[in-house]
Design a protein around this motif. Structure first.
Motif, PDB file in Angstrom:
ATOM      1  N   GLU A 174       0.758  -1.092   0.005  1.00 49.78           N
ATOM      2  CA  GLU A 174      -0.028   0.020  -0.062  1.00 49.78           C
ATOM      3  C   GLU A 174       1.065   1.252  -0.134  1.00 49.78           C
ATOM      4  OE1 GLU A 174      -2.459   2.090   3.700  1.00 49.78           O
ATOM      5  OE2 GLU A 174      -3.201  -0.132   2.961  1.00 49.78           O
ATOM      6  N   ARG A 188       2.066   1.764  -3.436  1.00 50.18           N
ATOM      7  CA  ARG A 188       1.133   2.345  -4.261  1.00 50.18           C
ATOM      8  C   ARG A 188       0.985   3.745  -4.192  1.00 50.18           C
ATOM      9  NH1 ARG A 188      -2.868  -2.748  -4.795  1.00 50.18           N
ATOM     10  NH2 ARG A 188      -3.906  -1.286  -6.427  1.00 50.18           N
ATOM     11  N   GLN A 210      -7.449   1.428  -4.239  1.00 53.05           N
ATOM     12  CA  GLN A 210      -7.795   1.368  -5.571  1.00 53.05           C
ATOM     13  C   GLN A 210      -8.637   2.568  -6.015  1.00 53.05           C
ATOM     14  OE1 GLN A 210      -9.973  -2.397  -5.589  1.00 53.05           O
ATOM     15  NE2 GLN A 210      -7.832  -3.631  -6.298  1.00 53.05           N
ATOM     16  N   GLU A 246      -6.349   5.278  -6.816  1.00 50.95           N
ATOM     17  CA  GLU A 246      -5.620   5.313  -7.937  1.00 50.95           C
ATOM     18  C   GLU A 246      -6.600   5.645  -9.106  1.00 50.95           C
ATOM     19  OE1 GLU A 246      -2.184   1.833  -7.008  1.00 50.95           O
ATOM     20  OE2 GLU A 246      -4.328   1.234  -7.720  1.00 50.95           O
ATOM     21  N   LYS A 247      -7.889   5.097  -8.922  1.00 51.18           N
ATOM     22  CA  LYS A 247      -8.798   5.468  -9.874  1.00 51.18           C
ATOM     23  C   LYS A 247      -9.085   6.859  -9.973  1.00 51.18           C
ATOM     24  CE  LYS A 247     -13.663   4.183 -11.277  1.00 51.18           C
ATOM     25  NZ  LYS A 247     -14.749   3.269 -10.937  1.00 51.18           N
TER      26      LYS A 247
END
Length: 343
Positions: free
Chosen positions: A198, A201, A280, A283-284
Protein backbone atom coordinates in the motif's frame (compact mmCIF):
# COMPACT_ATOMS: atom_id res chain seq x y z
CA UNK A 1 6.72 -32.10 20.24
CA UNK A 2 10.25 -31.00 21.08
CA UNK A 3 10.64 -27.36 22.01
CA UNK A 4 14.31 -26.51 22.18
CA UNK A 5 16.55 -23.98 20.52
CA UNK A 6 18.52 -26.57 18.53
CA UNK A 7 15.39 -28.29 17.24
CA UNK A 8 13.61 -25.06 16.31
CA UNK A 9 16.60 -23.42 14.65
CA UNK A 10 17.20 -26.56 12.55
CA UNK A 11 13.60 -26.59 11.37
CA UNK A 12 13.83 -22.88 10.59
CA UNK A 13 16.96 -23.49 8.52
CA UNK A 14 15.43 -26.33 6.51
CA UNK A 15 12.00 -24.79 5.89
CA UNK A 16 13.13 -21.18 5.51
CA UNK A 17 16.62 -21.18 4.01
CA UNK A 18 16.81 -24.41 1.99
CA UNK A 19 13.53 -25.87 0.74
CA UNK A 20 11.90 -22.68 -0.71
CA UNK A 21 15.03 -22.09 -2.80
CA UNK A 22 15.29 -25.60 -4.22
CA UNK A 23 13.70 -26.68 -7.51
CA UNK A 24 9.94 -26.46 -7.25
CA UNK A 25 10.09 -24.06 -4.31
CA UNK A 26 8.25 -20.75 -4.31
CA UNK A 27 11.53 -18.82 -4.25
CA UNK A 28 12.82 -20.28 -7.52
CA UNK A 29 12.06 -19.46 -11.13
CA UNK A 30 10.79 -23.01 -11.77
CA UNK A 31 7.63 -23.81 -9.82
CA UNK A 32 6.62 -27.01 -11.59
CA UNK A 33 5.70 -29.85 -9.27
CA UNK A 34 7.68 -32.30 -11.36
CA UNK A 35 10.88 -30.42 -10.63
CA UNK A 36 10.58 -31.03 -6.91
CA UNK A 37 12.46 -34.00 -5.58
CA UNK A 38 14.81 -34.33 -8.55
CA UNK A 39 18.36 -34.86 -7.37
CA UNK A 40 19.82 -34.67 -3.90
CA UNK A 41 19.39 -31.55 -1.81
CA UNK A 42 22.38 -30.27 0.08
CA UNK A 43 20.94 -29.02 3.36
CA UNK A 44 24.38 -28.12 4.78
CA UNK A 45 23.41 -29.83 8.05
CA UNK A 46 26.49 -31.01 9.95
CA UNK A 47 27.15 -34.40 11.56
CA UNK A 48 25.45 -33.26 14.78
CA UNK A 49 22.23 -32.52 12.88
CA UNK A 50 22.56 -28.76 13.27
CA UNK A 51 22.60 -26.00 10.64
CA UNK A 52 25.84 -24.20 9.84
CA UNK A 53 26.55 -21.23 12.09
CA UNK A 54 27.81 -18.82 11.00
CA UNK A 55 26.49 -18.84 7.43
CA UNK A 56 25.49 -16.11 5.00
CA UNK A 57 22.07 -17.69 4.38
CA UNK A 58 20.95 -16.47 7.81
CA UNK A 59 21.26 -12.93 6.46
CA UNK A 60 20.49 -13.34 2.75
CA UNK A 61 17.61 -15.81 2.92
CA UNK A 62 16.20 -15.60 6.44
CA UNK A 63 16.66 -11.89 7.08
CA UNK A 64 18.68 -11.78 10.28
CA UNK A 65 21.15 -9.05 11.08
CA UNK A 66 24.18 -11.32 11.39
CA UNK A 67 25.27 -14.72 10.15
CA UNK A 68 24.55 -16.10 13.64
CA UNK A 69 20.85 -15.58 14.46
CA UNK A 70 21.08 -16.18 18.20
CA UNK A 71 21.68 -12.50 19.01
CA UNK A 72 18.43 -11.46 17.32
CA UNK A 73 16.30 -13.54 19.70
CA UNK A 74 17.19 -11.49 22.76
CA UNK A 75 13.91 -9.53 22.74
CA UNK A 76 11.49 -12.27 21.73
CA UNK A 77 13.25 -15.32 23.11
CA UNK A 78 12.22 -18.83 22.12
CA UNK A 79 8.66 -17.64 21.43
CA UNK A 80 9.81 -15.48 18.50
CA UNK A 81 11.85 -18.42 17.16
CA UNK A 82 8.80 -20.71 17.43
CA UNK A 83 6.71 -18.15 15.56
CA UNK A 84 9.30 -18.00 12.77
CA UNK A 85 9.19 -21.78 12.46
CA UNK A 86 5.39 -21.74 12.32
CA UNK A 87 5.38 -19.20 9.48
CA UNK A 88 7.95 -20.99 7.31
CA UNK A 89 6.42 -24.44 7.90
CA UNK A 90 2.67 -23.77 7.97
CA UNK A 91 2.17 -20.41 6.20
CA UNK A 92 4.07 -20.54 2.89
CA UNK A 93 1.74 -17.95 1.36
CA UNK A 94 2.83 -15.41 3.97
CA UNK A 95 6.51 -16.37 3.95
CA UNK A 96 6.67 -16.16 0.16
CA UNK A 97 5.70 -12.49 0.35
CA UNK A 98 9.08 -11.79 1.98
CA UNK A 99 11.07 -13.82 -0.54
CA UNK A 100 12.41 -11.96 -3.60
CA UNK A 101 10.55 -13.27 -6.61
CA UNK A 102 12.23 -14.32 -9.84
CA UNK A 103 11.99 -11.39 -12.24
CA UNK A 104 8.89 -11.94 -14.36
CA UNK A 105 7.68 -9.97 -17.34
CA UNK A 106 5.91 -6.87 -16.13
CA UNK A 107 4.33 -3.86 -17.70
CA UNK A 108 6.99 -1.34 -18.72
CA UNK A 109 7.46 1.55 -16.36
CA UNK A 110 5.63 4.74 -17.28
CA UNK A 111 7.89 7.44 -18.68
CA UNK A 112 7.56 10.92 -17.29
CA UNK A 113 5.69 12.92 -19.92
CA UNK A 114 4.79 15.88 -17.74
CA UNK A 115 7.55 18.47 -17.34
CA UNK A 116 6.88 18.62 -13.62
CA UNK A 117 7.61 14.93 -13.23
CA UNK A 118 10.97 13.60 -12.24
CA UNK A 119 13.32 12.52 -14.98
CA UNK A 120 13.28 9.02 -13.55
CA UNK A 121 10.69 6.52 -14.69
CA UNK A 122 7.72 5.63 -12.50
CA UNK A 123 7.67 2.12 -11.11
CA UNK A 124 4.87 -0.04 -12.50
CA UNK A 125 2.00 -1.29 -10.36
CA UNK A 126 2.83 -4.89 -11.30
CA UNK A 127 6.36 -4.46 -10.03
CA UNK A 128 5.16 -3.10 -6.68
CA UNK A 129 2.78 -6.04 -6.19
CA UNK A 130 5.37 -8.59 -7.36
CA UNK A 131 8.05 -7.25 -5.03
CA UNK A 132 5.54 -7.31 -2.17
CA UNK A 133 7.41 -7.15 1.16
CA UNK A 134 10.66 -8.64 -0.13
CA UNK A 135 12.48 -5.39 0.74
CA UNK A 136 12.04 -6.19 4.45
CA UNK A 137 14.18 -8.74 6.32
CA UNK A 138 11.90 -11.64 7.18
CA UNK A 139 13.52 -12.71 10.45
CA UNK A 140 13.75 -9.27 12.03
CA UNK A 141 10.23 -8.35 10.86
CA UNK A 142 8.70 -11.51 12.31
CA UNK A 143 10.46 -10.96 15.66
CA UNK A 144 9.18 -7.37 15.79
CA UNK A 145 5.63 -8.59 15.12
CA UNK A 146 5.95 -11.06 18.00
CA UNK A 147 7.13 -8.25 20.29
CA UNK A 148 4.18 -6.13 19.17
CA UNK A 149 1.71 -8.92 19.96
CA UNK A 150 3.36 -9.46 23.36
CA UNK A 151 2.47 -5.86 24.25
CA UNK A 152 -1.10 -6.21 22.96
CA UNK A 153 -1.60 -9.46 24.88
CA UNK A 154 0.04 -8.10 28.04
CA UNK A 155 2.77 -10.70 28.50
CA UNK A 156 5.62 -8.39 27.54
CA UNK A 157 8.33 -7.85 30.16
CA UNK A 158 7.60 -4.12 30.11
CA UNK A 159 4.00 -4.63 31.36
CA UNK A 160 3.23 -4.91 35.06
CA UNK A 161 1.89 -8.34 35.99
CA UNK A 162 -0.87 -6.92 38.18
CA UNK A 163 -2.11 -4.73 35.33
CA UNK A 164 -2.22 -7.78 33.10
CA UNK A 165 -4.21 -9.79 35.67
CA UNK A 166 -6.77 -7.03 36.19
CA UNK A 167 -7.28 -6.21 32.53
CA UNK A 168 -10.49 -7.17 30.76
CA UNK A 169 -9.67 -7.34 27.08
CA UNK A 170 -12.61 -8.26 24.80
CA UNK A 171 -10.54 -10.87 22.93
CA UNK A 172 -9.36 -13.03 25.86
CA UNK A 173 -11.97 -15.70 25.13
CA UNK A 174 -10.35 -16.36 21.76
CA UNK A 175 -7.23 -17.71 23.45
CA UNK A 176 -9.07 -20.75 24.75
CA UNK A 177 -7.98 -22.11 21.37
CA UNK A 178 -4.23 -22.90 21.59
CA UNK A 179 -3.83 -21.97 17.91
CA UNK A 180 -5.03 -18.39 18.43
CA UNK A 181 -1.53 -16.98 18.97
CA UNK A 182 -0.22 -18.69 15.82
CA UNK A 183 -3.10 -17.40 13.72
CA UNK A 184 -2.68 -13.89 15.10
CA UNK A 185 1.00 -13.94 14.14
CA UNK A 186 0.12 -15.08 10.62
CA UNK A 187 -2.63 -12.47 10.22
CA UNK A 188 -0.42 -9.66 11.53
CA UNK A 189 2.44 -10.52 9.17
CA UNK A 190 0.03 -10.68 6.25
CA UNK A 191 -1.35 -7.23 7.12
CA UNK A 192 2.19 -5.88 7.37
CA UNK A 193 2.86 -7.08 3.82
CA UNK A 194 -0.31 -5.30 2.71
CA UNK A 195 0.91 -2.09 4.35
CA UNK A 196 4.22 -2.40 2.50
CA UNK A 197 2.49 -2.76 -0.87
CA UNK A 198 0.00 0.00 0.00
CA UNK A 199 2.84 2.40 0.83
CA UNK A 200 4.47 1.69 -2.52
CA UNK A 201 1.23 2.33 -4.39
CA UNK A 202 0.66 5.60 -2.52
CA UNK A 203 4.12 6.81 -3.46
CA UNK A 204 3.53 5.79 -7.05
CA UNK A 205 0.42 8.00 -7.15
CA UNK A 206 2.30 10.94 -5.66
CA UNK A 207 5.14 10.54 -8.11
CA UNK A 208 2.74 10.40 -11.07
CA UNK A 209 0.98 13.55 -9.89
CA UNK A 210 4.25 15.36 -9.27
CA UNK A 211 2.63 18.71 -8.32
CA UNK A 212 -0.03 20.11 -6.03
CA UNK A 213 -0.91 18.96 -2.57
CA UNK A 214 -0.04 15.33 -3.13
CA UNK A 215 3.27 16.32 -4.63
CA UNK A 216 4.07 18.35 -1.51
CA UNK A 217 3.31 15.35 0.67
CA UNK A 218 5.70 13.31 -1.42
CA UNK A 219 8.47 15.65 -0.37
CA UNK A 220 7.89 14.84 3.29
CA UNK A 221 10.26 11.89 2.92
CA UNK A 222 13.81 12.99 3.74
CA UNK A 223 15.64 13.65 0.48
CA UNK A 224 18.70 11.73 1.62
CA UNK A 225 16.88 8.45 2.27
CA UNK A 226 17.24 5.74 -0.36
CA UNK A 227 13.94 5.30 -2.15
CA UNK A 228 12.74 8.83 -1.47
CA UNK A 229 13.64 9.99 -4.98
CA UNK A 230 12.20 7.11 -7.02
CA UNK A 231 9.23 6.41 -4.71
CA UNK A 232 10.16 2.80 -3.91
CA UNK A 233 9.67 1.28 -0.47
CA UNK A 234 12.92 0.32 1.22
CA UNK A 235 14.06 -1.08 4.55
CA UNK A 236 14.39 2.53 5.77
CA UNK A 237 10.56 2.68 5.81
CA UNK A 238 10.42 -0.10 8.40
CA UNK A 239 9.37 2.15 11.29
CA UNK A 240 6.47 3.66 9.33
CA UNK A 241 5.33 0.23 8.18
CA UNK A 242 5.41 -1.07 11.75
CA UNK A 243 3.45 1.95 13.03
CA UNK A 244 0.68 1.43 10.47
CA UNK A 245 0.59 -2.30 11.17
CA UNK A 246 0.42 -1.73 14.92
CA UNK A 247 -2.59 0.58 14.55
CA UNK A 248 -4.27 -1.77 12.11
CA UNK A 249 -3.85 -4.89 14.25
CA UNK A 250 -4.51 -3.24 17.61
CA UNK A 251 -7.47 -1.07 16.67
CA UNK A 252 -9.16 -2.86 13.79
CA UNK A 253 -8.38 -6.56 14.31
CA UNK A 254 -8.16 -6.99 18.08
CA UNK A 255 -10.27 -3.91 18.88
CA UNK A 256 -13.63 -5.49 17.90
CA UNK A 257 -12.86 -8.39 20.26
CA UNK A 258 -12.90 -11.59 18.17
CA UNK A 259 -14.24 -14.49 20.18
CA UNK A 260 -12.58 -17.31 18.22
CA UNK A 261 -10.03 -17.97 15.48
CA UNK A 262 -12.59 -18.03 12.68
CA UNK A 263 -13.90 -14.62 13.72
CA UNK A 264 -10.33 -13.33 13.88
CA UNK A 265 -9.68 -14.41 10.30
CA UNK A 266 -12.99 -12.91 9.14
CA UNK A 267 -12.18 -9.54 10.72
CA UNK A 268 -8.69 -9.61 9.17
CA UNK A 269 -10.18 -10.28 5.72
CA UNK A 270 -12.52 -7.31 6.09
CA UNK A 271 -9.62 -5.08 7.10
CA UNK A 272 -7.58 -6.25 4.10
CA UNK A 273 -10.49 -5.61 1.74
CA UNK A 274 -11.15 -2.18 3.24
CA UNK A 275 -7.65 -0.87 2.64
CA UNK A 276 -7.34 -2.55 -0.75
CA UNK A 277 -10.51 -0.82 -1.96
CA UNK A 278 -9.29 2.48 -0.51
CA UNK A 279 -5.99 2.44 -2.42
CA UNK A 280 -7.74 1.30 -5.60
CA UNK A 281 -10.13 4.26 -5.37
CA UNK A 282 -7.18 6.60 -4.88
CA UNK A 283 -5.57 5.22 -8.02
CA UNK A 284 -8.83 5.44 -9.97
CA UNK A 285 -9.60 9.05 -9.06
CA UNK A 286 -6.04 10.31 -8.97
CA UNK A 287 -5.26 13.43 -11.06
CA UNK A 288 -2.28 11.48 -12.32
CA UNK A 289 -4.45 9.90 -14.99
CA UNK A 290 -5.33 13.34 -16.32
CA UNK A 291 -1.72 14.49 -16.15
CA UNK A 292 -0.47 11.50 -18.08
CA UNK A 293 -3.37 11.26 -20.51
CA UNK A 294 -3.00 12.30 -24.13
CA UNK A 295 -4.55 15.68 -25.07
CA UNK A 296 -8.09 15.54 -26.41
CA UNK A 297 -8.49 16.10 -30.17
CA UNK A 298 -11.28 18.62 -29.40
CA UNK A 299 -8.93 20.81 -27.37
CA UNK A 300 -7.34 22.23 -30.52
CA UNK A 301 -10.75 23.35 -31.85
CA UNK A 302 -11.63 25.41 -28.79
CA UNK A 303 -10.40 29.04 -29.18
CA UNK A 304 -8.52 30.65 -26.31
CA UNK A 305 -10.38 32.91 -23.92
CA UNK A 306 -10.05 36.64 -24.91
CA UNK A 307 -8.27 39.02 -22.59
CA UNK A 308 -9.98 41.90 -20.75
CA UNK A 309 -8.36 44.49 -23.02
CA UNK A 310 -9.61 42.83 -26.18
CA UNK A 311 -13.12 42.56 -24.72
CA UNK A 312 -13.05 46.28 -23.94
CA UNK A 313 -12.01 47.17 -27.49
CA UNK A 314 -14.74 44.99 -28.95
CA UNK A 315 -17.33 46.59 -26.69
CA UNK A 316 -16.28 50.12 -27.67
CA UNK A 317 -16.37 49.29 -31.34
CA UNK A 318 -19.81 47.76 -31.05
CA UNK A 319 -21.15 50.77 -29.17
CA UNK A 320 -19.57 53.17 -31.70
CA UNK A 321 -21.00 51.23 -34.59
CA UNK A 322 -24.50 51.30 -33.17
CA UNK A 323 -24.27 55.05 -32.43
CA UNK A 324 -23.10 55.83 -35.97
CA UNK A 325 -25.92 53.78 -37.43
CA UNK A 326 -28.50 55.65 -35.34
CA UNK A 327 -27.11 59.04 -36.35
CA UNK A 328 -27.32 58.06 -40.01
CA UNK A 329 -30.99 57.31 -39.56
CA UNK A 330 -31.68 60.63 -37.83
CA UNK A 331 -29.95 62.95 -40.37
CA UNK A 332 -32.20 62.24 -43.40
CA UNK A 333 -35.28 62.81 -41.26
CA UNK A 334 -34.12 66.30 -40.19
CA UNK A 335 -33.38 67.31 -43.81
CA UNK A 336 -36.89 66.38 -44.86
CA UNK A 337 -38.47 68.60 -42.25
CA UNK A 338 -36.28 71.63 -43.24
CA UNK A 339 -37.18 71.33 -46.89
CA UNK A 340 -40.83 71.29 -46.07
CA UNK A 341 -40.54 74.56 -44.09
CA UNK A 342 -38.76 76.37 -46.96
CA UNK A 343 -41.40 75.46 -49.46
Amino acid sequence: MIISYDNLVTRLWLSGAIMPFEKGGYATASTKEGDAGKGAIDTLINERGLPPVPHQYWVDRLGFQQDDPVTDFRSGGVLSLAMLVHIVESCPAVHSRFVPKPKAETTPTIPSENKNHSDKEIISLEEIITDDASVLPFGITCINITDMLAKFLLFSKAIDKMDALLSAKPFWKMFIDPNAMLVLQEVSLDLLCDVCVELGRERRIKKMVGTGKEGEEANDVPSGMPGSQDGKVTVFDFSEIMERTERRVGDEVLGPGPQNVDELRAIARRVKSKYLMRIQLKEKHSPAKNNLALPSPLSKQIPPMPSKESMKNVTNSVIGGVGGFVSMLKKPASRGVGEGDGS
